[in-house]
Each structure stands twice: as structure tokens, then as C-alpha cells.
Design a protein around this motif. Structure first.
Motif, short mmCIF file in Angstrom:
data_model
loop_
_atom_site.label_atom_id
_atom_site.label_comp_id
_atom_site.label_asym_id
_atom_site.label_seq_id
_atom_site.Cartn_x
_atom_site.Cartn_y
_atom_site.Cartn_z
N PRO A 101 67.52 27.93 50.80
CA PRO A 101 66.52 26.96 51.26
C PRO A 101 66.31 25.85 50.24
CG PRO A 101 65.45 28.96 50.45
CD PRO A 101 66.93 29.24 50.44
N PRO A 102 65.92 24.64 50.72
CA PRO A 102 65.68 24.32 52.12
C PRO A 102 66.99 24.13 52.88
CG PRO A 102 65.39 22.36 50.77
CD PRO A 102 65.65 23.48 49.82
N PRO A 122 67.54 29.80 46.39
CA PRO A 122 67.12 28.41 46.61
C PRO A 122 68.04 27.38 45.95
CG PRO A 122 65.26 29.78 45.98
CD PRO A 122 66.49 30.61 45.77
N LEU A 123 68.12 26.22 46.58
CA LEU A 123 68.85 25.11 45.97
C LEU A 123 68.16 24.68 44.69
CD1 LEU A 123 69.56 22.94 49.15
CD2 LEU A 123 71.06 24.63 48.09
N ALA A 124 68.90 24.01 43.82
CA ALA A 124 68.34 23.50 42.58
C ALA A 124 67.33 22.40 42.87
CB ALA A 124 69.46 22.98 41.68
N ASP A 125 66.63 21.93 41.85
CA ASP A 125 65.61 20.90 42.04
C ASP A 125 66.17 19.63 42.66
OD1 ASP A 125 63.71 22.59 41.02
OD2 ASP A 125 63.71 21.72 39.01
N ASP A 126 67.46 19.32 42.39
CA ASP A 126 68.09 18.14 42.99
C ASP A 126 68.77 18.47 44.31
OD1 ASP A 126 70.25 19.62 42.13
OD2 ASP A 126 71.19 17.99 40.98
N PHE A 127 68.52 19.68 44.82
CA PHE A 127 69.03 20.18 46.09
C PHE A 127 70.53 20.46 46.07
CE2 PHE A 127 65.24 17.63 47.32
CZ PHE A 127 64.42 18.70 47.63
N SER A 128 71.12 20.54 44.90
CA SER A 128 72.52 20.97 44.80
C SER A 128 72.57 22.49 44.89
CB SER A 128 73.13 20.50 43.48
OG SER A 128 72.44 21.07 42.38
N LEU A 129 73.74 23.01 45.26
CA LEU A 129 73.91 24.46 45.36
C LEU A 129 74.43 24.99 44.03
CD1 LEU A 129 73.90 26.96 47.25
CD2 LEU A 129 76.30 26.47 47.71
N ASP A 130 73.67 25.89 43.43
CA ASP A 130 74.03 26.52 42.16
C ASP A 130 74.81 27.80 42.48
OD1 ASP A 130 74.12 28.02 39.78
OD2 ASP A 130 72.22 27.18 39.06
N ALA A 131 76.11 27.75 42.30
CA ALA A 131 76.95 28.90 42.67
C ALA A 131 76.59 30.13 41.85
CB ALA A 131 78.42 28.55 42.49
N VAL A 157 76.09 17.15 50.11
CA VAL A 157 77.36 17.85 50.33
C VAL A 157 77.55 18.91 49.25
CG1 VAL A 157 79.87 17.57 50.22
CG2 VAL A 157 78.51 15.97 51.55
N VAL A 158 78.06 20.06 49.65
CA VAL A 158 78.49 21.09 48.71
C VAL A 158 79.99 20.90 48.49
CG1 VAL A 158 78.68 23.55 48.23
CG2 VAL A 158 76.70 22.66 49.52
N GLU A 159 80.41 20.74 47.24
CA GLU A 159 81.81 20.48 46.96
C GLU A 159 82.68 21.65 47.41
OE1 GLU A 159 83.09 17.72 45.90
OE2 GLU A 159 81.14 16.73 45.63
N LEU A 160 83.88 21.31 47.88
CA LEU A 160 84.81 22.33 48.35
C LEU A 160 85.15 23.31 47.23
CD1 LEU A 160 86.39 23.13 50.91
CD2 LEU A 160 88.31 21.80 50.02
N SER A 161 85.23 22.82 46.00
CA SER A 161 85.54 23.71 44.87
C SER A 161 84.44 24.75 44.67
CB SER A 161 85.72 22.88 43.59
OG SER A 161 84.55 22.12 43.31
N ASP A 318 58.99 16.03 60.83
CA ASP A 318 58.18 16.37 59.68
C ASP A 318 58.80 17.61 59.04
OD1 ASP A 318 56.29 17.22 57.84
OD2 ASP A 318 54.57 16.88 59.15
N VAL A 319 59.36 17.47 57.84
CA VAL A 319 60.02 18.59 57.17
C VAL A 319 59.20 19.07 55.97
CG1 VAL A 319 62.34 17.99 57.93
CG2 VAL A 319 61.45 16.97 55.83
N GLY A 320 57.91 18.77 55.99
CA GLY A 320 57.04 19.12 54.88
C GLY A 320 56.93 20.61 54.62
N ARG A 321 57.26 21.44 55.59
CA ARG A 321 57.15 22.89 55.41
C ARG A 321 58.29 23.46 54.57
NH1 ARG A 321 59.45 22.02 60.26
NH2 ARG A 321 61.22 23.32 60.93
N TYR A 322 59.34 22.67 54.36
CA TYR A 322 60.49 23.15 53.61
C TYR A 322 60.23 23.08 52.10
CZ TYR A 322 63.45 23.06 57.81
OH TYR A 322 63.99 23.29 59.05
N ARG A 323 60.83 24.00 51.39
CA ARG A 323 60.72 24.05 49.94
C ARG A 323 61.12 22.72 49.31
NH1 ARG A 323 61.45 28.65 46.59
NH2 ARG A 323 62.14 29.79 48.44
#
Length: 353
Positions: A101-102, A122-131, A157-161, A318-323
Motif C-alpha cells: 500500500p497504497p 508498504p511503499l517507501a515515502d516516495d512511493f517506490s517499491l523497496d524490494a 513505475v516499478v523497474e523490471l530489474s 478522493d484517495v485520502g484514505r490511502y497511506r
């Protein structure tokens, strides 16, 4: 070991329902499915059940996504594929899925309906995916890991790598399900390119967004042939109405593809124009980077802005409910005229202030 060995034992052993249309093909006098021999007043051919997996559509989608027809399962939007995967791989009360999430809410909904545990990474603060963080949340109970790229509702986008790294780490342990509903707007390589090397990758695609067929509900699961065969055991006998099949075939023929390419170019250009313009308006705190057909925008007064847009006949999300998105509205990219109306309402709020 096949990734299918992770699926529920009873599903692997299941004898699927065998429909009349599956058991016989060919012929011109069809007396095997208890259908009416007459077409309805409006709709030639609708008296017959559709093909469970229409060959022309499966082959067309396989060509579109660069895979073999055996790697394609078509169904009612991506939602059906999500539900099928959870039902096939997750035993109620025992197995789990991982979501970040989000993100799109249907992953957790399908898991909760099945009685599977939902583990959040959860995604990182910048919404990147921390593998690393995601892999650290995977327990032996996890059978499915959902990755949305471009992510909904953040657009990144989540990088293919990164996806390949997760798939490598989870080989023989879990299926990595990559949701590419918005991929056409990103121009990034598809995770379907990983199928030859990773049997634990599955990809969700849809004709709802770029191909303008949200009302037809045509989605595709791209996966190894044994995963497709497994899910065919539990999919509804006739998942797609004939009208939806016909609409999908028109959307992916030469004329349909050319039209879609033009529309994607227009939407991407409008997205980039708005991404630059919106932050110049008072009341707009910022715009999240997006590779999808929407922008998620931070506002000083998101609820008031939502109400002002609605009063002007413009409905946004309204996406305010998302983390991490408490001050955000998600605005789909419309036609240039529709986008101009959005900008006009926001500019009028500035003047009123």
C-alpha cells in the motif's frame, strides 16, 4: 518443481466443469447445449453460448502482449484473474498474500474473501517499491505477491530489474503477480518478458484503460501454460459475453490499434502538460510523478477542491484514505476540453480566494 505445485492440492486434483462448447467443436447444427435454435429479435448469434476461451481473441491478445497463446487466459477484467489466483493458491486460514500500500484495493479484497492473510509491505515515502523491505515481509505462508506498475493510485513505475529480483528471491516459494493495467501509458518493458526465465511470474493486462473497453470487461492473465491450465479449471464456463469478445477483436485489429496509439499519445501529452501546469495554481501542493493515465495531486484543501469540482459537474477520485495520500485527489486524464474545465475550476478557486 513447477510453480503450480504451490497451488492448493484440491485445485490441482480438481476435475473442472466441462461445458458443451468445450466438449465439441465444428458442425452447423448445434444441439448439444440446450440453446434456443432461434436468434433473439436483436442480436444475431446471441442464442449460442460463446467460446469459453475464444481462439481468435486469445491469439490476438497473445500477439499483442508478445507471448504464446498457451500463456493467455481471458476473463472478466483483471478482477476475475486476481480472484482466480487467490482461490487457486491460497487456502483459507493458512496461506497469505503480500500487497504494497497504497495500491489497488482488489488484491486485499480478494484475499479477505478467500480467508487468506493480507501482509502489507508498504511503499517507501516516495512511493517506490523497496524490494528488500518487501522480501523481508514474506513468510512461508505467502503464496502470492502483488506488484502494481504503474501503481494505482500513485502512478509510479516499478523497474523490471526490481521485479526480476523479487521473482529470483521467491523462486519455488511464491508467485509474483504483476498488474500492468496502465502499462500502455508508461512505455516500459512488460514483466511478460520474464516468463521464459521465471515460472513464478504472472502478468495482469486489460483492455479497460488504453483500449477504451471498461464496459466490456475484458482482462488477460499472462502466465506460464501450467498456471493458465490450472486457472481454467475454476474459471466460469463462459466468462466473456459474445458482445465483449466482438468489441475486443475490433479494438485489437489494425484500425483499432492505430486509433489506440493516437489516443495514448494524446493522453500522455495532456498528462505531461497538466503535470507542469497544475503546480502553478494556488492551492496545489504538488503533483506525484505518473506514468499512468491519471495524476495524483496534493491540495491544501482536498475536500473543498473535490466539492468545487463536483459542483462544476467534474467527478474525480478522493484517495485520502490511502497511506500517505491524505491530502490527495486522483484526476484521470480526459480530453483536452475536459482537462481545460478542471484547470478552469481550480483557477476560479484562486480568484475566489
Amino acid at each position: 518443481m513447477s510453480i503450480v505445485d504451490l497451488a492448493r492440492t484440491e485445485i490441482r486434483a480438481l476435475a473442472p466443469y466441462s461445458s458443451a462448447r468445450m466438449e465439441a467443436s465444428g458442425g452447423t447444427v448445434l444441439l448439444n447445449a440446450n440453446e434456443s435454435p432461434w436468434a433473439p429479435m436483436d442480436g444475431d448469434g446471441l442464442n449460442r453460448y460463446p467460446d469459453p476461451q475464444p481462439r481468435a481473441l486469445v491469439e490476438g491478445l497473445a500477439a499483442l502482449y508478445g507471448v504464446d497463446a498457451a500463456n493467455v487466459l481471458v476473463g472478466r477484467g483483471s478482477d476475475e484473474a486476481i480472484d482466480l489466483l487467490v482461490r487457486a493458491f491460497c487456502r483459507a486460514g493458512y496461506d497469505a498474500v503480500v500487497v504494497s500500500p497504497p495500491t489497488f484495493g482488489m488484491y486485499a479484497v480478494a484475499a479477505n474473501i478467500q480467508g487468506a492473510t493480507v501482509i502489507e509491505a508498504p511503499l517507501a515515502d516516495d512511493f517506490s517499491l523497496d524490494a528488500d523491505a518487501l522480501l523481508g515481509r514474506v513468510t512461508p505462508a505467502v503464496k502470492l505477491v502483488f506488484v502494481c506498475t504503474p501503481n494505482n493510485p500513485t502512478g509510479n513505475v516499478v523497474e523490471l530489474s526490481t521485479i526480476e529480483r523479487i521473482a529470483d528471491a521467491l523462486a519455488g516459494r511464491a508467485l509474483v503477480v504483476v498488474d500492468e493495467a496502465y502499462a500502455e501509458f508508461a512505455g516500459s518493458p512488460s514483466a511478460a518478458t520474464l516468463l521464459d526465465r521465471h515460472d513464478n511470474v504472472a502478468v495482469l493486462r486489460t483492455l479497460s484503460k488504453a483500449y477504451a473497453l471498461a464496459g466490456a470487461r475484458v482482462g488477460t492473465l499472462v502466465a506460464r501454460a501450467d498456471v493458465v491450465a490450472l486457472l481454467r479449471k475454476i474459471i466460469a464456463p463462459y466468462p466473456l459475453p459474445q458482445a465483449s469478445v466482438d468489441a475486443a477483436l475490433r479494438a485489437i485489429d489494425a484500425d483499432g490499434l492505430a486509433l489506440t496509439r493516437r489516443r495514448i499519445a494524446t493522453l500522455v501529452a495532456e498528462r505531461e502538460r497538466l503535470r507542469t501546469l497544475l503546480p502553478t495554481l494556488p492551492g496545489v501542493r504538488g503533483v506525484l510523478p505518473s506514468s499512468a493515465n491519471f495524476l495524483t495531486v496534493r491540495f491544501d484543501d482536498p475536500r473543498g477542491t473535490y466539492a468545487a469540482l463536483l459542483a462544476a459537474g467534474i467527478v474525480v477520485r478522493d484517495v485520502g484514505r490511502y497511506r500517505g495520500l491524505g491530502d490527495c485527489l486522483r484526476i484521470s486524464i480526459g480530453t483536452p476540453d475536459e482537462n481545460a474545465r478542471v484547470v478552469g475550476v481550480l483557477a476560479a478557486r484562486r480568484e475566489a480566494a
